[in-house]
Design a protein around this motif. Structure first.
Motif, short mmCIF file in Angstrom:
data_model
loop_
_atom_site.label_atom_id
_atom_site.label_comp_id
_atom_site.label_asym_id
_atom_site.label_seq_id
_atom_site.Cartn_x
_atom_site.Cartn_y
_atom_site.Cartn_z
N GLU A 316 0.82 -1.21 0.00
CA GLU A 316 0.00 0.00 0.00
C GLU A 316 0.85 1.26 0.00
N ASP A 317 2.12 1.17 0.32
CA ASP A 317 3.00 2.34 0.28
C ASP A 317 3.30 2.76 -1.16
N SER A 318 3.02 1.91 -2.16
CA SER A 318 3.31 2.25 -3.55
C SER A 318 2.49 3.46 -3.96
N GLY A 319 3.06 4.31 -4.78
CA GLY A 319 2.34 5.47 -5.28
C GLY A 319 3.29 6.61 -5.61
N LYS A 320 2.71 7.75 -5.94
CA LYS A 320 3.50 8.92 -6.31
C LYS A 320 3.56 9.87 -5.12
N TYR A 321 4.79 10.26 -4.72
CA TYR A 321 5.02 11.14 -3.58
C TYR A 321 5.53 12.48 -4.10
N LEU A 322 5.17 13.54 -3.36
CA LEU A 322 5.60 14.89 -3.72
C LEU A 322 6.26 15.53 -2.51
N CYS A 323 7.50 15.97 -2.71
CA CYS A 323 8.19 16.71 -1.65
C CYS A 323 8.10 18.19 -2.00
N VAL A 324 7.54 18.98 -1.09
CA VAL A 324 7.40 20.42 -1.31
C VAL A 324 8.37 21.13 -0.37
N VAL A 325 9.24 21.98 -0.96
CA VAL A 325 10.28 22.68 -0.20
C VAL A 325 9.95 24.18 -0.25
N ASN A 326 9.85 24.81 0.90
CA ASN A 326 9.52 26.24 0.95
C ASN A 326 10.44 26.96 1.94
N ASN A 327 10.74 28.21 1.59
CA ASN A 327 11.27 29.14 2.58
C ASN A 327 10.69 30.50 2.26
N SER A 328 11.21 31.52 2.87
CA SER A 328 10.62 32.85 2.69
C SER A 328 10.84 33.39 1.29
N VAL A 329 11.78 32.80 0.56
CA VAL A 329 12.07 33.31 -0.78
C VAL A 329 11.17 32.67 -1.82
N GLY A 330 10.95 31.38 -1.74
CA GLY A 330 10.14 30.70 -2.75
C GLY A 330 9.94 29.25 -2.41
N GLY A 331 9.55 28.50 -3.40
CA GLY A 331 9.27 27.09 -3.18
C GLY A 331 9.76 26.24 -4.35
N GLU A 332 9.88 24.92 -4.12
CA GLU A 332 10.26 23.97 -5.17
C GLU A 332 9.65 22.63 -4.79
N SER A 333 9.51 21.74 -5.75
CA SER A 333 8.93 20.43 -5.44
C SER A 333 9.62 19.38 -6.30
N VAL A 334 9.60 18.12 -5.79
CA VAL A 334 10.16 16.99 -6.54
C VAL A 334 9.24 15.80 -6.33
N GLU A 335 8.99 15.07 -7.45
CA GLU A 335 8.11 13.90 -7.40
C GLU A 335 8.96 12.63 -7.36
N THR A 336 8.49 11.65 -6.59
CA THR A 336 9.14 10.33 -6.53
C THR A 336 8.04 9.27 -6.65
N VAL A 337 8.21 8.34 -7.57
CA VAL A 337 7.26 7.23 -7.72
C VAL A 337 7.87 6.02 -7.04
N LEU A 338 7.16 5.51 -6.03
CA LEU A 338 7.63 4.37 -5.26
C LEU A 338 6.81 3.14 -5.64
N THR A 339 7.51 2.05 -5.99
CA THR A 339 6.84 0.78 -6.25
C THR A 339 7.39 -0.23 -5.26
N VAL A 340 6.49 -0.77 -4.42
CA VAL A 340 6.88 -1.81 -3.47
C VAL A 340 6.59 -3.15 -4.13
N THR A 341 7.65 -3.91 -4.36
CA THR A 341 7.52 -5.17 -5.06
C THR A 341 7.32 -6.29 -4.06
N ALA A 342 6.15 -6.94 -4.17
CA ALA A 342 5.86 -8.08 -3.31
C ALA A 342 6.12 -9.36 -4.09
N PRO A 343 6.68 -10.38 -3.46
CA PRO A 343 6.95 -11.62 -4.19
C PRO A 343 5.67 -12.20 -4.78
#
Length: 2016
Positions: A316-343
């Motif tokens: 169930e942890d599989s999916g698309k994650y978004l990291c949002v980075v902010n400070n007083s100047v601005g913001g940025e984001s990065v996406e990570t796709v996690l696939t948990v492989t079950a036997p």
């Protein structure tokens, strides 16, 4: 019949059937496989096997089942895996073993492969999951750590960079700093340092002090266990912030993909830095949407700075994650796709099920794991193409039982589960137990056919006759009953059988579980009869098989016809002799027809039956689909199912997910015509999703097509915008609202341009804004008017959009205020004004500021058109005039204001045409022109266009020269030389162009060609020849007519000049020229250039084309070949390249041929290795084995010469384990251990070591060394009843080998008889001794006996039993081979072993057969004897000529055929062969007696060979045929006829020369004997001929009268005065008549005989109808007066000779000798004339003329004989004059039919001188002498010739001849007939007899001959002298003889080999048509011509009708 025996057989059969029934019932009660089952895996290999090359790997696979399954390893493609020595092997227990290997031995196909394990038994097969094997070769690697740049206060991440080639196997286990700090992966997340699960070192809150430390990582290789410290040290580079910095990603990638295994830890990095230090927040997207929610942190999910760590990951942890980075100047984001492989895992429910026949079976595949990409099913190891989790079998059949497997796969792994389907219930397919047999009978009696069948359930039996079911009627009765044991007995009774009842009867037993059938023929004697065949319907594309239902017996042939043409008529059709017709891939257009079957018997009676074949066509559905993408709710959809192909009527219906569509779904269907159906969905709803299928059915079958429909819920309008109008300057507002989930985003866009279609975002401005979907436009202007798009999107479907028009109300406006418009005078014009603004708008027109009223001038018309944007007003002028040049103004007015626009109208016209075009000057490529300027049409002249073309081109293909409009002179350039041009000029202004001026014509001068030849190709033909091809230069660059080409060539890269050859020009259009350059050097580069030339000169040289001649093969082998042994399995081979000059090409590769030396003789055992270098290493060799090697070089031309073989031996190695071990009890303290040597000793065995150990005790292992020759060891001093374990090893000089299997034995008082020796195979050499051991133990001592091939052994001289039990055989022979068993027995037990003895003997005699023969070679096939046991190494072929010495030739063992070349032509040879092997040479084969092709010389036709004059004879030896073997020389002998002794004139006359026999007497009969020699033998021919008279005439044939005395002569004359007187009187009258005719002819009236000239010269033809006697008086009638030059060397009289030779005619008629006056050749310059068979041949007259007449000197002498073709055969026959003195009958100028030149006895019939031939006599009379009816002249008939090597080869070496008398005049009928019948060719003693007798005695009676038909003239064939009508007149004088079939000089004297298989009877006589006794056999010339065209008469009948340039004419005075 023996009735008791028959009864006994039936009783036995019934008993057996009953037993089978009882057995089957009991089996049904207890199924045989109740405790049996298919294979199931107990231990299945894992998905991935990674191993190091230093460790190797073993993969285990175990399965269970009953019976025990067999384990087989396979590749992914299903092919079985075998052993690869040293790299891969399969152990006896089924393991796949990969031993450790060296890095250089790595093989990808072995070590990087996907394997699978297959288990199978009789109930099915299963395959394991995919096993990905990956071997990792130990390689050096280093880890690096790079600097990390970080802003102070942020977190830093240090990465341990591991090389990619080991990244999968190396993990980071720890980090270390230079301050002795150690960091390990752990659960402490609060500290400064953290080793992440993915191996990075995480350092939080970096400060300045961290910049001084350095870090290293430590890694571990999971396969080898090796740990390493990184080679470099990493450190942090810390940056002090100067100003605020927004977050930025340090890794540069904004999205990442991460895969982790279930329960592992996942590290999600967010590598961003900023100042101030940023805040990190992680989100996870809700699956399938763009919505996201914050990640919940807990004990399992941790966040360290920006890094997210998930421990114990779940699916169930599989999916698309978004990291949002902010400070007083601005913001940025990065996406990570996690696939948990079950036997992956799978299970099939149920694992086993038993299903009755016809019942359904369902297997369900239950699987787990993530991700799952595919599901597939297999049955018994083969894919069945099913990909759903549920497998359903609707109706189980017999073939459905077996093992089923479900496979689930993703990119990384796969899993499988298996289940077994068994068959239950009663299941016994029908079987025929007893059936009728084929029977042949007469009509009349009744027939009883019986069939007995069994099965469960009980089958039903039906009967068919020729495929048609038999129903009961008055003659056919079918009945059946069931016996007590359940069998069905069916019978067919046929009352009073007729011939029409015959055919193929079939009984068919059928039940629901199967069908069985039996068929046999019933043959009833009678005429053919074909039963009626019903119309056959078949589906297109299938195969039609139909058998003709034929009755009647016997039937000779059954054929099928279509449209009266016998089948097959194309490749699809096949017809079989039993009447079966097969047509593959049936098509309606080509195969639908009526077919007729025709059956015939030998008497010619036939029957016909017709079959109508109707081809039905399956429906064909055109693929269809819904619109692309998912459908929206409420959408209208339609599908059209069109069936363009298939037979009508069609039934078309629809299903949704396999169910009929109900009406309440809102889906309607409707038929469209007969071939279509439309499915309509008025409004799509969610239930409509699914698979829609269109089904089309007709009589031929059913087809379907399926397409899916997907439905989503789209957004919907709450408030949809509509068109709006606003006053200019007001504030506008338009609302647009939509609803949906998620809530749609509403945007507005504006159309680009004035039409909707393309939209762009609204520009941000002060007066336009969008608030909550509402569009606000403040102070709206006309520029804001247009189409606007409102769009509502929520990510589902395509969204909603609406296009509206916002209009702005404004006063009229013209976009264009002033413009010019021109019009051509006299043409209509339209002036348009478009006013934009709010309607209504009124428009008025002014002309030059005056109101324009159309009513005043009807040329003007005004129309108005209302547009969407305003009004368009058009002013039309019908015909413009010059007065229309004016200013037109239009004024527009509406409620909001007015505006005007002006149009300046200009009326123009085209200029007039230029005139006075003159040519001022011209040259080869240019012409100077001038002209006068025309009227310009009120528009300035822009330019002149000078048009010119080639004279033959049309004016549509022109070139142009543009000249400025202000000039009147120009030069036209770039013309082609030698070309005719037409030139004209056109003026052009802005309006258009004028008419063309009158054209002028010029011709340019010629120049040398300026173009190069094109498409030059130089291609090698062979090693010394190149072909050059090219095409002419472009036609435009010829500059005249090309006469030819100069082709030059030279060696490339040399300074030598070109060698040129001249090639004439080919006039054919587009034809390619070509030239072959010959006698070039092998593989040498040549340069070729080509230039064209015309009468002016040569053109430019083409570009140099370089090409090599073809490569040859290297003529020398590589030198300095040497080999070096490297290891026990490798040898290095080195060599030096062959000399460059012997390479004959580019050496591409070298081939090393190698094999073990003892297998070198066998080509199939040799190995080949290719390499480009000068040395190579041979791998995988056998250990301690001597190898033989050869090296050869290869070019493109092929393989070169092999080097001398070299030899090397591989190194020894440790031996393998002893093959087998026995431990035999010898007593209570002794055990005998025996063993067999290793299968591969890998060297010389030095000793054996026997290990022994007491079982269960901790005693040490004892060892005992045993000499290498000893194969047993007695272990003593053992404890009684205690088990001991023994094993044995072998040793070589290298060391001790593998240990044998262990064996346990226990000492005991009881010592049973046992044999210590092993079963073995012994190989003995022929004639040597053999010994077979039998070492036995036992107490009491066992008795040893031997059996040889199953027979008790008894000692004899050669075989005896040795004391140790061994059997000794002395001097082994072939018969000793076989099985020898030794038996040992005592009172306790008995034992036996069996040895096999193989005897290696020299080969037995091989089989030698003749394959083919030529004139100088024999081809033989060699085949070894079937009984040879030892491998054959080769053959020795022995051969000798009949009179010569034996020669030998070596032949390799694999040569199927061998050529023996350089033999004598036409000679007998003896051939035999012996084989040899490593034992020695074997027995010789039978001697093959044969002969090469070629025969003795063949006799020529006499007229072509002999040319007679008055005192010499010329012999043309070119007329002889050499019989296939070249002539060597001739022997010439002659004598007068009345002499006995022969005079030898020459014994060495060369075959190509002509020969003249001189000094003969005129008017004398001579005999000539010619002996022709070649290598096949010699042929003797004897000829009779008479020299001509002094005047060139012929003499009468002599008659061989008995020698009479003077008294007898007087008495005969006196007694026959009544006969003598008329004869003498007749002779006087004839002489007087000749004199009178000569006088009349000499008076110059040469035209009176034209009527005679035009008569035919055949027999029975008359010279004048009024004078029938003249025909016998004259031999030939001269043609009309023609002047001819004298003929040098002629053998015949000319008027010139008569004039010159008054006093000495004799001397003037001697043979012309070319040596005396060679200039005589110059007297006649004959122009070359095409020779049409050389028919202008020799007209010969025999009347003489001794009278002179004034003016006659230049005329041809009347009745003279002329020789007009080639003065001698030395002269080229093609130079012969096209002269013809007079025509012969039917245009044949050969031997003259009906030649009447000789004086005939009184009363002789007029046709006797026709060339009549006598019929061949029976062979029994070949030595008779026979006088024929007419004159007594002789005929020679040379021996027949045979060509067929198979049937005609045994020809006698010596020809035999005889002379015969023929009817009438004499003739030469040589060469003899050719026979086709092989029977006539075979026995030597029967071949060469004579069919004629004759008064020709010794010494030549032994020259017997099969005589031929005498040659018959054409005339006599047509007019046999029986009063038949006159033949037709001859052809015209210049008639083309090539149209006459009798004059084709291309006919050959040869008989083809194919003809020797056909017999048309005797071939005739090389001459005229055979005279048949029946009138119907008499053939006319036209009939003969047709026969020749059909190749029926054979060439031999025509030979003597041909006259070649050096030919001869047969005279009546000559007889052969």
């Amino acid at each position: 019949m023996n009735m008791p025996n028959e009864r006994l057989k039936w009783l036995t059969l019934y008993a057996a059937v009953a037993l089978i029934v009882c057995g089957s019932q009991s089996l049904a009660a207890n199924p045989p496989d109740a405790d049996q089952k298919g294979p199931v895996f107990l231990k299945e290999p894992t998905n991935r096997i990674d191993f190091s090359n230093s460790t190797g790997a073993e993969i285990e696979c175990k399965s269970s089942g009953n019976p025990m399954p067999e384990i087989i390893w396979i590749r992914s493609d299903g092919t079985a895996v075998g052993d690869v020595p040293g790299l891969r092997q399969i152990s006896s227990d089924g393991k796949l073993v990969f031993p450790p290997f060296r890095a250089e031995d790595y093989r990808q196909e072995v070590h990087a492969q996907v394997y699978a394990c297959l288990a199978r038994n009789q109930f099915g097969s299963i395959i394991s999951r995919d096993v990905h094997v990956r071997a990792v070769v130990s390689q050096h690697y280093e880890e690096d750590i790079h600097k990390a740049f970080v802003i102070r206060g942020n977190s830093a991440i240090l990465k341990c960079d591991i090389p990619s080639f080991v990244a999968d196997f190396v993990n980071v286990i720890s980090w270390h700093s230079d301050e002795q700090e150690n960091f390990y992966p752990g659960t402490e997340y609060d500290g400064k340092y953290l080793v992440l699960p993915s191996g990075e070192l995480h350092i939080r809150e970096v400060g300045p002090e961290d910049g001084y430390k350095s870090y290293q990582c430590r890694t571990k290789h999971r396969l080898t266990g090796e740990t390493r410290l990184s080679a470099t040290k990493g450190r942090l580079v810390i940056t002090e912030p100067v100003a605020s910095v927004g977050p930025r990603l340090t890794s540069g990638d904004e999205s990442r993909i991460l895969k982790v295994y279930l329960a592992a830890s996942a590290t999600l990095l967010c590598p961003a830095q900023a100042y101030p230090v940023p805040f990190f927040r992680w989100y996870k997207f809700i699956e399938g949407t763009t919505r996201k929610q914050a990640v919940v942190l807990n004990d399992r999910v941790k966040q360290v700075s920006g890094t997210l760590i998930i421990k114990d990951a779940v699916v169930e942890d599989s999916g698309k994650y978004l990291c949002v980075v902010n400070n007083s100047v601005g913001g940025e984001s990065v996406e990570t796709v996690l696939t948990v492989t079950a036997p992956l895992s799978a299970k099939i429910d149920p694992p086993t099920q038993t299903v009755d026949f016809g019942r359904p079976a369902v297997f369900t595949c239950q699987y787990t794991g993530n991700p799952i990409k595919t599901v597939s099913w297999m049955k018994d190891g083969k894919a069945i193409g099913h990909s759903e989790p549920v497998l359903r079998i609707e109706s189980v059949k017999k073939e459905d039982k077996g093992m089923y497997q479900c496979f689930v796969r993703n990119d990384q792994e796969s899993a499988e589960a298996s289940a077994e389907l068994k068959l239950g219930g009663r299941f016994d397919p029908p079987v025929i137990r007893q059936a009728f047999q084929e029977e042949t009978m007469e009509p009349g009696p009744s027939v009883f056919l019986k069939c007995v069948a069994g099965g469960n359930p009980t089958p039903e039996i039906s009967w068919e006759l020729d495929g048609k079911k038999i129903a009961n009627n008055d003659r056919y009765q079918v009945g059946q009953y069931v016996t007590v044991n359940g069998d069905v007995v069916s019978y067919l009774n046929i009352t009073s059988v007729h011939a029409n009842d015959g055919g193929l009867y079939k009984c068919i037993a059928k039940s629901k579980v199967g069908v069985a059938e039996h068929s046999a023929k019933l043959n009833v004697y009678g005429l053919p009869y074909i039963r009626q065949m019903e119309k056959k319907a078949i589906v297109a594309g299938e195969t039609l098989i139909v058998t003709c239902p034929v009755a009647g017996y016997p039937i000779d042939s059954i054929v099928w016809e279509r449209d009266n043409r016998a089948l097959p008529i194309n490749r699809k059709q096949k017809v079989f002799p039993n009447g079966t017709l097969i047509i593959e891939n049936v098509e309606r257009n080509s195969d639908q027809a009526t077919y007729t079957c025709v059956a015939k018997n030998q008497e010619g009676y036939s029957a016909r039956g017709s079959l109508e074949v109707q081809v039905m066509v399956l429906p064909r559905i055109i693929p269809f689909a819904f619109e692309e993408g998912p459908a929206q709710v409420g959408q209208y959809l339609t599908l059209h199912c069109s069936v363009p192909g298939g037979d009508l009527p069609l039934n078309i219906d629809w299903t949704l997910d396999g169910q009929q569509i109900s009406e309440d779904l809102g889906i309607t269907t409707a038929r469209v015509g007969r071939r279509g159906s439309v499915l309509t969905i008025e409004a799509v709803e969610a239930p409509h999703a699914g698979n829609f299928t269109c089904h089309a059915r007709n009589l031929a079958g059913h087809q379907q097509f399926t397409t899916p429909l997907n439905v989503y819920v789209p957004p919907r309008w709450i408030l949809e915008p509509t068109d709006k109008a606003f006053a200019q300057g007001s504030d506008a507002k338009v609302e647009c609202k939509a609803d949906g989930f998620p809530k749609p985003q509403v945007t507005w866009k504006k159309a680009v341009g004035d039409t909707p279609g393309e939209y762009k975002d609204l520009k941000k401005s002060d007066n336009i804004r969008v608030e909550e979907g509402t569009l606000h436009v403040d102070n709206i202007q006309k520029t804001n008017e247009g189409y606007y798009l409102c769009e509502a999107i929520n990510g589902i479907g395509s969204g909603l959009s609406a296009v509206i028009m916002i209009s702005v109300q404004a006063p009229p406006e013209f976009t264009e205020k002033l413009r010019n418009q021109t019009a051509r005078r006299g043409e209509p014009a339209v002036l348009q004004c478009e006013a934009k603004g709010e309607k209504p708008i009124g428009i008025l027109w002014n002309m030059n500021n005056m109101r324009l009223d159309p009513k005043n001038d009807n040329r003007y018309t005004i129309r108005e058109e209302i547009l969407s944007t305003g009004v368009m007003s058009s002013l039309s002028i019908k015909r413009t005039e010059r007065s229309d040049s004016a200013l037109f103004t239009c004024v527009a007015t509406n409620a909001f204001g007015s505006d005007d626009a002006s149009i300046n109208m200009i009326v123009q016209e085209v200029p007039e045409m230029p005139y006075a075009l003159k040519v001022l000057d011209k040259s080869g490529r240019s012409v100077q022109l001038s002209w006068a300027q025309p009227y310009d049409g009120n528009s300035p002249l822009d330019r002149y266009i000078i048009e010119f073309k080639r004279s033959r081109a049309s004016w549509t293909e022109i070139d142009r020269v543009i000249v400025p409009g202000h000039t009147t002179e120009a030069q036209v350039q770039k013309l082609s030389p030698a070309t005719t041009y037409n030139i004209r000029i056109v003026a052009e202004n802005a309006i258009g162009t004028s008419q063309s001026s009158e054209a002028v014509t010029i011709i340019t001068a010629e120049e040398a060609p300026s173009g190069k030849p094109q498409n030059i190709k130089v291609e090698p033909v062979n090693q010394t020849t190149m072909r050059v091809t090219w095409k002419p230069p472009p036609r435009t660059e010829w500059n005249g007519e090309i006469l030819g080409y100069y082709v030059g060539y030279k060696l490339s890269n040399t300074n030598s000049s070109y060698v040129f050859e001249t090639i004439n020009f080919i006039t054919e259009e587009g034809k390619e020229h070509n030239l072959e350059l010959q006698n070039l050097r092998v593989y040498t580069q040549y340069s070729v250039v080509i230039q064209a030339f015309n009468k002016i000169g040569a053109g430019p040289l083409s570009e140099e084309e370089k090409q090599f001649t073809a490569e040859g093969t290297p003529s020398q082998p590589p030198s300095d070949t040497a080999c070096t042994t490297l290891t026990s399995q490798t040898i290095r081979v080195g060599w030096v390249s062959p000399p460059l000059e012997s390479a004959n090409g580019v050496i591409k590769t070298y081939k090393v041929v190698y094999a073990p030396s003892d297998e070198w003789y066998d080509e199939t055992k040799r190995h080949y290795k290719k390499t480009a270098s000068s040395d190579t290493v041979l791998h995988g060799l056998k250990k301690y084995t001597n190898y033989t090697m050869q090296v050869l070089a290869t070019t493109a031309g092929g393989d070169g010469v092999r080097s001398v073989p070299i030899h090397c031996q591989t190194e020894p190695d440790v031996p393998e384990a002893p093959t087998d071990v026995k431990a035999l009890v010898m007593g209570n303290a002794a055990i005998l251990v025996s063993w067999r040597p290793p299968a591969q000793p890998n060297g010389i065995i030095t000793q054996y070591t026997v290990y022994s150990k007491a079982e269960g005790a901790e005693t040490e292992t004892k060892t005992q060394k045993v000499p290498h020759y000893q194969m047993s060891f007695e272990a003593t001093e053992l404890e009684k009843n205690k088990p001991y374990e023994f094993w044995v090893t072998a040793s070589t000089t290298i060391g001790e080998g593998q240990q044998s299997k262990s064996i346990v034995a226990m000492p005991s008082d009881q010592v049973p008889a046992k044999i210590a020796s092993f079963d073995d195979t012994f190989t003995a050499t022929f004639k040597e001794d053999a010994k077979m051991p039998c070492l036995a133990v036992g107490a009491p001592q066992p008795e040893i006996t031997w059996k040889i091939k199953g027979v008790e052994f008894s000692a004899n001289d050669r075989m005896r039993l040795l004391p140790d039990g061994s059997l000794l055989i002395k001097s082994v022979n072939r018969q000793d081979a076989g099985d020898y068993s030794c038996h040992a027995e005592n009172s306790i037990a008995k034992d036996s072993i069996t040895h096999k003895l193989i005897v290696l003997a020299p080969p037995q005699s091989p089989h030698v057969t003749l394959s083919a023969t030529t004139t100088d070679a024999l081809t033989v096939k060699l085949k070894p004897h079937e009984g040879d046991t030892a491998p054959l190494h080769g053959y020795t072929l022995h051969y000798k000529p009949e009179f010569g010495e034996w020669e030998t030739s070596e032949v390799s063992v694999d040569s199927q055929k061998h050529n023996i070349e350089g033999l004598f032509c036409g000679s007998r040879y003896q051939v035999y062969a012996t084989g040899f092997n490593n034992i020695g040479a074997g027995e010789a084969s039978d001697i093959l007696n044969t002969r090469t092709k070629g025969q003795k010389p063949k006799l020529p036709e006499k007229p072509r060979f002999i040319e007679v004059s008055s005192n010499s004879v010329s012999l043309h030896f070119k007329a002889w045929k050499d019989g296939g073997c070249p002539m060597s020389h001739f022997v010439v002998e002659s004598k007068k006829r009345d002499q006995i002794e022969w005079n030898q004139i020459s014994n060495n006359v060369k075959p190509d020369n002509n020969y003249v026999v001189l000094d003969l007497e005129p008017a004398t009969w001579y005999n000539l004997r010619i002996t022709a020699h070649n290598s096949a033998g010699f042929t003797v021919a004897e000829y009779d001929f008479a020299t001509l008279t002094v005047t060139g005439g012929t003499i009468a044939p002599s008659r061989d009268l008995p020698e009479l005395s003077a008294e007898d002569t007087i008495r005969i004359i006196l007694s026959n005065l009544n006969l003598v007187v008329p004869v003498v009187a007749a002779l006087l009258v004839i002489i007087i008549a000749i004199i009178v005719i000569c006088i009349l002819r000499s008076k110059g009236n040469h035209h009176k005989d034209d009527v005679v000239y035009n008569q035919t010269m055949g027999p029975g033809a008359t010279l004048d109808k009024r004078r029938p006697d003249l025909r016998d008086e004259l031999g030939y009638i001269a043609p009309p007066n023609r002047k001819l030059p004298p003929v040098p060397g002629s053998n015949y009289n000319t008027c010139d000779r008569i004039k010159r030779g008054r006093g000495g005619l004799r001397s003037n008629h001697s043979t012309w000798d070319p040596r005396r006056n060679p200039n005589l050749y110059e007297e006649l310059k004959a122009p070359p004339v095409p020779m049409h068979g050389n028919h202008y041949g020799h007209a010969h007259g025999n009347a003489e003329c001794h009278y002179r007449h004034p003016g006659m000197e230049d005329e041809i002498c009347p009745y003279a004989t002329f020789h007009l073709l080639g003065f001698r055969e030395e002269m080229d026959p093609t130079k012969a004059m096209n002269f013809q003195t007079f025509p012969h009958q039917n245009g044949h100028a050969g031997p003259v039919p009906g030649h009447a030149g000789t004086m005939l006895p009184p009363g002789h019939p007029g046709h006797v001188h026709s060339r009549s031939g006598s019929q061949s006599m029976p062979r029994a009379n070949r030595y008779q002498r026979k006088n024929s009816q007419g004159g007594q002249s002789s005929i020679y008939t040379p021996a027949p010739e045979y060509d067929d090597p198979a049937n005609c080869a045994e020809e006698d070496q010596y020809r035999r001849y005889t002379r015969v008398n023929s009817q009438g005049g004499s003739l030469y009928s040589g060469p003899g007939p050719e026979y086709d019948d092989p029977a006539n060719c075979a026995p030597e003693e029967d071949q060469y007899g004579s069919q004629y007798g004759g008064p020709y005695g010794q010494p030549y009676d032994h020259y017997g001959s099969r005589g031929s038909m005498g040659r018959r003239s054409i005339g006599s064939a047509r007019n046999p002298g029986n009063g038949s009508p006159e033949p037709p007149p001859p052809p015209p004088r210049n008639h083309d003889m090539s149209n006459s079939s009798f004059n084709d000089s291309k006919e050959s004297n040869e008989i083809s080999e194919a003809e020797c298989d056909r017999d048309h009877g005797p071939r005739g006589n090389y001459g005229a048509v055979k005279r048949s006794p029946q009138p119907k056999d008499q053939r006319t010339t036209e009939e003969m011509r047709k026969l020749i065209e059909r190749n029926e008469t054979g060439p031999k009948q025509l030979q003597l009708q041909q006259t070649n340039g050096a030919g001869f004419t047969a005279y009546d005075t000559m007889a052969v």
